[in-house]
Write a protein that holds these residues in place. Structure first.
Motif, PDB file in Angstrom:
ATOM      1  N   HIS A 199       0.655  -0.918   0.227  1.00  0.00           N
ATOM      2  CA  HIS A 199      -0.015   0.097   0.206  1.00  0.00           C
ATOM      3  C   HIS A 199       0.658   1.654   0.297  1.00  0.00           C
ATOM      4  O   HIS A 199       0.457   2.115  -0.989  1.00  0.00           O
ATOM      5  CB  HIS A 199      -0.778   0.103   1.142  1.00  0.00           C
ATOM      6  CG  HIS A 199      -2.382  -0.631   1.388  1.00  0.00           C
ATOM      7  ND1 HIS A 199      -2.028  -2.230   1.078  1.00  0.00           N
ATOM      8  CD2 HIS A 199      -3.301  -0.623   0.752  1.00  0.00           C
ATOM      9  CE1 HIS A 199      -3.471  -2.920   0.735  1.00  0.00           C
ATOM     10  NE2 HIS A 199      -3.739  -1.920   0.385  1.00  0.00           N
ATOM     11  N   GLN A 200       1.775   1.384   0.653  1.00  0.00           N
ATOM     12  CA  GLN A 200       2.758   2.258   1.111  1.00  0.00           C
ATOM     13  C   GLN A 200       4.170   2.428  -0.309  1.00  0.00           C
ATOM     14  O   GLN A 200       3.634   3.813  -0.936  1.00  0.00           O
ATOM     15  CB  GLN A 200       3.844   2.166   2.460  1.00  0.00           C
ATOM     16  CG  GLN A 200       4.239   3.726   2.689  1.00  0.00           C
ATOM     17  CD  GLN A 200       3.499   5.161   3.146  1.00  0.00           C
ATOM     18  OE1 GLN A 200       2.451   4.451   3.434  1.00  0.00           O
ATOM     19  NE2 GLN A 200       4.188   6.059   2.604  1.00  0.00           N
ATOM     20  N   GLU A 201       3.853   1.692  -0.675  1.00  0.00           N
ATOM     21  CA  GLU A 201       4.653   1.969  -1.976  1.00  0.00           C
ATOM     22  C   GLU A 201       3.575   2.281  -3.206  1.00  0.00           C
ATOM     23  O   GLU A 201       4.195   2.849  -4.686  1.00  0.00           O
ATOM     24  CB  GLU A 201       5.602   0.756  -2.879  1.00  0.00           C
ATOM     25  CG  GLU A 201       6.449   0.008  -1.674  1.00  0.00           C
ATOM     26  CD  GLU A 201       6.952  -1.237  -1.657  1.00  0.00           C
ATOM     27  OE1 GLU A 201       8.047  -1.371  -2.226  1.00  0.00           O
ATOM     28  OE2 GLU A 201       5.686  -2.388  -2.285  1.00  0.00           O
ATOM     29  N   ALA A 202       2.284   1.793  -3.410  1.00  0.00           N
ATOM     30  CA  ALA A 202       1.874   2.365  -4.389  1.00  0.00           C
ATOM     31  C   ALA A 202       1.073   3.422  -3.988  1.00  0.00           C
ATOM     32  O   ALA A 202       1.020   3.931  -5.388  1.00  0.00           O
ATOM     33  CB  ALA A 202       0.591   0.939  -4.357  1.00  0.00           C
ATOM     34  N   ALA A 203       0.908   4.343  -2.370  1.00  0.00           N
ATOM     35  CA  ALA A 203       0.392   5.418  -2.625  1.00  0.00           C
ATOM     36  C   ALA A 203       1.772   5.934  -3.486  1.00  0.00           C
ATOM     37  O   ALA A 203       1.205   7.445  -4.274  1.00  0.00           O
ATOM     38  CB  ALA A 203       0.709   6.006  -1.266  1.00  0.00           C
ATOM     39  N   VAL A 204       2.927   5.559  -3.063  1.00  0.00           N
ATOM     40  CA  VAL A 204       3.695   7.133  -3.785  1.00  0.00           C
ATOM     41  C   VAL A 204       4.490   6.432  -4.643  1.00  0.00           C
ATOM     42  O   VAL A 204       4.084   7.567  -5.993  1.00  0.00           O
ATOM     43  CB  VAL A 204       5.563   6.151  -2.689  1.00  0.00           C
ATOM     44  CG1 VAL A 204       6.540   6.696  -4.201  1.00  0.00           C
ATOM     45  CG2 VAL A 204       5.484   6.496  -1.617  1.00  0.00           C
ATOM     46  N   LYS A 205       3.843   5.679  -5.677  1.00  0.00           N
ATOM     47  CA  LYS A 205       3.825   5.063  -7.545  1.00  0.00           C
ATOM     48  C   LYS A 205       2.741   5.571  -8.043  1.00  0.00           C
ATOM     49  O   LYS A 205       2.881   6.200  -8.330  1.00  0.00           O
ATOM     50  CB  LYS A 205       3.889   3.794  -7.634  1.00  0.00           C
ATOM     51  CG  LYS A 205       3.479   3.873  -9.074  1.00  0.00           C
ATOM     52  CD  LYS A 205       3.541   2.090  -9.415  1.00  0.00           C
ATOM     53  CE  LYS A 205       3.600   1.989 -10.565  1.00  0.00           C
ATOM     54  NZ  LYS A 205       4.640   2.330 -11.537  1.00  0.00           N
ATOM     55  N   LEU A 206       1.532   5.989  -7.576  1.00  0.00           N
ATOM     56  CA  LEU A 206       0.696   6.613  -8.281  1.00  0.00           C
ATOM     57  C   LEU A 206       0.828   8.372  -7.617  1.00  0.00           C
ATOM     58  O   LEU A 206      -0.367   9.369  -7.948  1.00  0.00           O
ATOM     59  CB  LEU A 206      -1.096   5.772  -8.037  1.00  0.00           C
ATOM     60  CG  LEU A 206      -0.959   4.750  -7.921  1.00  0.00           C
ATOM     61  CD1 LEU A 206      -2.043   3.701  -7.356  1.00  0.00           C
ATOM     62  CD2 LEU A 206      -0.597   4.369  -9.553  1.00  0.00           C
TER      63      LEU A 206
END
Length: 184
Positions: A152-159
């Motif tokens: 989740h945290q990585e996805a938030a940064v990616k998006l």
């Protein structure tokens, strides 16, 4: 003894008791799906085979932990495969490939492979159609979380969105997918 007619739940119960032939039957049913998942997450062919081997090693070891009251055997097996594949991707510091197939292999992941039957193939088609009906930002969150394997945290940064927004979109998208698939 042939285990072809046994349900996935029955096979997992037998695996929990040390029945290797039951594990072999699960392998025949699911190895193709697990290879496809590893391919979509960007792993090369030899690493994909390692992933499948590791998944079935975990199934063998953790089958006693399976609780049919909490999830179907299929959902449990796919979760084991997903988590194992994400672990491989992270270990290799590889970045996953996008959900869409490349031009040289159009729709390749929608073809039934070893261990997949027509009903499961149709389930994948229905899922793809339901994903297409999501709002673009919801579909993007589902792709990044579940198909590309980001946390989740990585996805938030990616998006480039706040973590809370990502979680809200994911929850809303999963709810819509559930409704879409129930109606299909």
């Amino acid at each position: 003894m042939s285990f072809e007619a046994f349900s996935d739940e029955a096979l997992l119960a037998l695996v929990a008791k040390g029945e290797e032939a039951a594990l072999q039957q699960l392998f025949r049913r699911y190895a193709g799906a697990f290879l496809g998942l590893a391919r979509r997450m960007g792993l090369d062919s030899s690493t994909r085979e390692d992933v499948v081997q590791e998944v079935f090693s975990k199934v063998w070891k953790n089958a006693p932990d399976f609780d049919p009251r909490r999830a179907s055997a299929r959902a449990w097996l796919l979760a084991v495969a997903h988590h194992t594949t994400v672990d491989f991707v992270r270990r290799l510091e590889a970045r996953p490939r996008p959900l869409e197939p490349s031009e040289d292999e159009p729709e390749a992941f929608d073809l039934p492979g070893p261990g997949l039957d027509e009903e499961r193939h149709l389930d994948r088609i229905r899922l793809r159609q339901a994903l297409a009906r999501l709002a673009p930002e919801e579909r993007e969150v589902i792709e990044v979380l579940f198909y590309q394997g980001y946390a989740h945290q990585e996805a938030a940064v990616k998006l480039n969105i706040p973590l809370g927004t990502l979680k809200t979109r994911a929850r809303r998208a999963l709810s819509r997918l559930k409704e879409e698939l129930r109606e299909a």
